[in-house]
Design a protein around this motif. Structure first.
Motif, mmCIF file in Angstrom:
data_model
loop_
_atom_site.group_PDB
_atom_site.id
_atom_site.type_symbol
_atom_site.label_atom_id
_atom_site.label_comp_id
_atom_site.label_asym_id
_atom_site.label_seq_id
_atom_site.Cartn_x
_atom_site.Cartn_y
_atom_site.Cartn_z
ATOM 1 N N ALA A 54 -8.135 2.770 -3.675
ATOM 2 C CA ALA A 54 -9.221 2.787 -2.666
ATOM 3 C C ALA A 54 -9.147 4.069 -1.853
ATOM 4 O O ALA A 54 -8.111 4.765 -1.871
ATOM 5 C CB ALA A 54 -9.090 1.572 -1.739
ATOM 6 N N VAL A 55 -10.257 4.315 -1.147
ATOM 7 C CA VAL A 55 -10.355 5.490 -0.264
ATOM 8 C C VAL A 55 -10.528 4.975 1.137
ATOM 9 O O VAL A 55 -11.392 4.114 1.401
ATOM 10 C CB VAL A 55 -11.526 6.410 -0.652
ATOM 11 N N VAL A 56 -9.684 5.491 2.031
ATOM 12 C CA VAL A 56 -9.750 5.033 3.422
ATOM 13 C C VAL A 56 -11.007 5.598 4.062
ATOM 14 O O VAL A 56 -11.242 6.809 4.046
ATOM 15 C CB VAL A 56 -8.496 5.469 4.222
ATOM 16 N N SER A 57 -11.810 4.687 4.563
ATOM 17 C CA SER A 57 -13.055 5.114 5.206
ATOM 18 C C SER A 57 -12.883 5.232 6.706
ATOM 19 O O SER A 57 -13.543 6.023 7.354
ATOM 20 C CB SER A 57 -14.187 4.135 4.882
ATOM 21 N N GLU A 58 -11.948 4.437 7.258
ATOM 22 C CA GLU A 58 -11.785 4.456 8.710
ATOM 23 C C GLU A 58 -10.401 3.976 9.042
ATOM 24 O O GLU A 58 -9.887 3.085 8.392
ATOM 25 C CB GLU A 58 -12.807 3.544 9.372
ATOM 26 N N VAL A 59 -9.821 4.543 10.076
ATOM 27 C CA VAL A 59 -8.492 4.129 10.555
ATOM 28 C C VAL A 59 -8.627 3.652 11.992
ATOM 29 O O VAL A 59 -9.161 4.387 12.819
ATOM 30 C CB VAL A 59 -7.475 5.283 10.521
ATOM 31 N N GLU A 60 -8.202 2.466 12.264
ATOM 32 C CA GLU A 60 -8.350 1.865 13.604
ATOM 33 C C GLU A 60 -6.980 1.312 14.048
ATOM 34 O O GLU A 60 -6.357 0.587 13.328
ATOM 35 C CB GLU A 60 -9.381 0.771 13.570
ATOM 36 N N LYS A 61 -6.641 1.657 15.248
ATOM 37 C CA LYS A 61 -5.377 1.235 15.808
ATOM 38 C C LYS A 61 -5.533 -0.034 16.603
ATOM 39 O O LYS A 61 -6.510 -0.160 17.348
ATOM 40 C CB LYS A 61 -4.811 2.355 16.722
ATOM 41 N N ALA A 100 -8.635 8.847 7.435
ATOM 42 C CA ALA A 100 -9.877 8.534 6.717
ATOM 43 C C ALA A 100 -10.072 9.526 5.604
ATOM 44 O O ALA A 100 -9.823 10.729 5.753
ATOM 45 C CB ALA A 100 -11.048 8.561 7.699
ATOM 46 N N GLY A 101 -10.486 9.010 4.471
ATOM 47 C CA GLY A 101 -10.694 9.837 3.297
ATOM 48 C C GLY A 101 -9.498 9.893 2.368
ATOM 49 O O GLY A 101 -9.597 10.424 1.265
ATOM 50 N N ASP A 102 -8.266 9.349 2.836
ATOM 51 C CA ASP A 102 -7.083 9.365 1.939
ATOM 52 C C ASP A 102 -7.248 8.333 0.839
ATOM 53 O O ASP A 102 -7.836 7.243 1.057
ATOM 54 C CB ASP A 102 -5.819 9.033 2.731
ATOM 55 N N GLU A 103 -6.766 8.766 -0.304
ATOM 56 C CA GLU A 103 -6.801 7.822 -1.451
ATOM 57 C C GLU A 103 -5.490 7.035 -1.456
ATOM 58 O O GLU A 103 -4.406 7.606 -1.428
ATOM 59 C CB GLU A 103 -6.945 8.605 -2.745
ATOM 60 N N ILE A 104 -5.637 5.711 -1.517
ATOM 61 C CA ILE A 104 -4.442 4.852 -1.455
ATOM 62 C C ILE A 104 -4.422 3.900 -2.640
ATOM 63 O O ILE A 104 -5.457 3.668 -3.264
ATOM 64 C CB ILE A 104 -4.411 4.067 -0.124
ATOM 65 N N ASN A 105 -3.202 3.382 -2.906
ATOM 66 C CA ASN A 105 -3.040 2.373 -3.956
ATOM 67 C C ASN A 105 -2.722 1.049 -3.279
ATOM 68 O O ASN A 105 -1.820 0.959 -2.419
ATOM 69 C CB ASN A 105 -1.889 2.735 -4.886
ATOM 70 N N VAL A 112 0.853 -1.186 0.000
ATOM 71 C CA VAL A 112 0.000 0.000 0.000
ATOM 72 C C VAL A 112 0.893 1.242 0.000
ATOM 73 O O VAL A 112 1.854 1.305 0.778
ATOM 74 C CB VAL A 112 -0.932 0.029 1.244
ATOM 75 N N ASP A 113 0.549 2.191 -0.863
ATOM 76 C CA ASP A 113 1.248 3.469 -0.841
ATOM 77 C C ASP A 113 0.298 4.561 -1.211
ATOM 78 O O ASP A 113 -0.824 4.317 -1.656
ATOM 79 C CB ASP A 113 2.457 3.440 -1.758
ATOM 80 N N MET A 114 0.770 5.750 -0.983
ATOM 81 C CA MET A 114 -0.015 6.921 -1.339
ATOM 82 C C MET A 114 0.787 7.644 -2.411
ATOM 83 O O MET A 114 2.006 7.680 -2.376
ATOM 84 C CB MET A 114 -0.238 7.825 -0.111
ATOM 85 N N ALA A 115 0.084 8.213 -3.319
ATOM 86 C CA ALA A 115 0.763 8.822 -4.452
ATOM 87 C C ALA A 115 1.742 9.878 -4.014
ATOM 88 O O ALA A 115 2.804 10.027 -4.614
ATOM 89 C CB ALA A 115 -0.270 9.400 -5.426
ATOM 90 N N ASP A 116 1.410 10.585 -3.013
ATOM 91 C CA ASP A 116 2.252 11.690 -2.624
ATOM 92 C C ASP A 116 3.117 11.398 -1.410
ATOM 93 O O ASP A 116 4.002 12.159 -1.076
ATOM 94 C CB ASP A 116 1.416 12.931 -2.357
#
Length: 406
Positions: A393-400, A378-383, A362-366
């Motif tokens: 995909a778009v992150v809908s939720e981040v859980e630790k 949440a809301g970040d676009e990831i590859n 998984v990475d992010m373009a930037d």
């Protein structure tokens, strides 16, 4: 009858006058043998002259010696004493007062011999430096002697026995009597002109008168001037003549002269055989030595040869190549093994391998790779990268996680 009585002095005086008046006794020559010879410190000579039947006292005053005695008189000399027979008035003894003393017969010849010998010796005619060597192998031998005497026959016999191939050339000469000396000289000179190897000059034995021709000065000078080596062979072993002293070699007898002049050809052949054997042995040894030396040189040459060294270097190069090849092979094998091991280890860490096991990248373009939930929101676009493709995909939720792990 009255007797006449005289004193001793009167009688001695009378006898002395009788001797003095006798003409024969005033000048007499007496021959005999010398005995009791004494040379006084005053210069006078006292002696006795005797023969088989009688003896007489004699004296020679010092004043008479200068002109009356030319040799040293000694016991046993046969002499002729010339002088006056007188009485010594004081003792009444008569004796001969010698005015001249000369050697008798052979003795006189011996005196002449000694005088000539001394003269020629002082001239250097006996000196060793003038002696010529006798050739060892003569082929032509000249002989100066009587043609009918025993000497020439002895020389012939010995020469023929020792070497029958030697040429003997005889000059028939007178060896005794009037004209003998000149005849010997003629023989020496004639043979010297023939370019012979050696000349034998001699005769058989005899008295000093018989041998006298070989004591003449003309014979001595002919021998000395002769260009051909001369062997003197006069008389017997005990006989010595002037010719013996002036010649190049003296032989005691004519037979001995032949042995000196003529080499024994049988001994010569034996000597040649011995020399041949020695030469063959020496040659064989030298050949063996040089064969061994040549073999050694060949061995050294082969060892030092450029071709040999080149071949040796080729062999060394081949060995090095073989070792290098083996070393490369070992290095290659070791590298392959290490590479395989590294590949294995790399494979273990390979993302592809992880992806094939169900994992995703998984990475992010930037922002690059996403390692933790802290990197996204949440809301970040990831590859999302999978083994056979990727998705966005778009992150809908981040859980630790509760343990704090990713």
């Amino acid at each position: 009858m009255k007797r006449n009585v005289y004193s001793v002095a009167q009688v001695n005086s009378y006898i002395k006058n009788m001797f003095a008046q006798d003409f024969m006794l005033r000048q007499v020559s007496i021959k005999g043998e010398v005995s009791n010879c004494k040379y006084h410190t005053s210069g006078h000579i006292y002696f006795t002259i005797k023969d088989a039947g009688a003896a007489m006292n004699a004296i020679m005053f010092a004043g008479s010696r200068a002109g009356g005695l030319s040799f040293h008189m000694k016991e046993g000399d046969q002499v002729i004493v010339t002088g006056s027979v007188e009485t010594y008035e004081k003792t009444g003894v008569y004796q001969i007062y010698a005015r001249k003393i000369e050697l008798d017969g052979e003795g006189n010849l011996y005196l002449k011999f000694e005088q000539l010998k001394k003269e020629l010796e002082e001239m250097g005619m006996f000196a060793p430096e003038y002696k010529q060597p006798i050739p060892q192998y003569a082929s032509r031998v000249g002989i100066v002697t009587a043609p009918t005497g025993a000497a020439v026959q002895d020389i012939r016999n010995v020469s023929t026995r020792r070497n029958p191939y030697v040429q003997l050339i005889l000059f028939p000469a007178l060896v005794q009597g009037e004209g003998a000396a000149q005849s010997i000289v003629n023989g020496i000179q004639a043979l010297d002109r023939m370019n012979l190897d050696v000349i034998i000059v001699g005769r058989g034995g005899g008295s000093i008168e018989d041998l006298w021709a070989f004591n003449e000065e003309i014979v001595a000078r002919a021998i000395f001037d002769c260009r051909t080596p001369v062997i003197s062979a006069v008389g017997h072993e005990t006989d010595w003549t002037i010719a013996d002293f002036v010649s190049d070699r003296r032989a005691p007898t004519p037979s001995a002269a032949a042995e000196l002049a003529v080499s024994d050809y049988r001994q010569t052949l034996e000597r040649l055989d011995n020399l041949k054997r020695r030469m063959d042995n020496n040659l064989s040894r030298r050949l063996d030595f040089y064969r061994e030396r040549l073999s050694h040189i060949r061995t050294r040459l082969a060892f030092l040869s450029p071709e040999n060294r080149l071949n040796e270097n080729k062999r060394r190069l081949a060995d090095i190549e073989e070792k290098l090849s083996e070393c490369i092979k070992r290095k290659f094998t070791d590298s392959r093994q290490r590479l395989a091991m590294l590949l294995g280890r790399l494979d273990a860490y390979s993302p592809v391998r992880k992806l094939s096991q169900g994992y995703a990248y998984v990475d992010m373009a930037d922002k690059g790779a996403v390692h933790s939930i802290a990197d996204i929101s949440a809301g970040d676009e990831i590859n999302i990268y999978l083994i056979d493709g990727h998705a966005k995909a778009v992150v809908s939720e981040v859980e630790k996680n509760e343990q704090g792990s990713r």
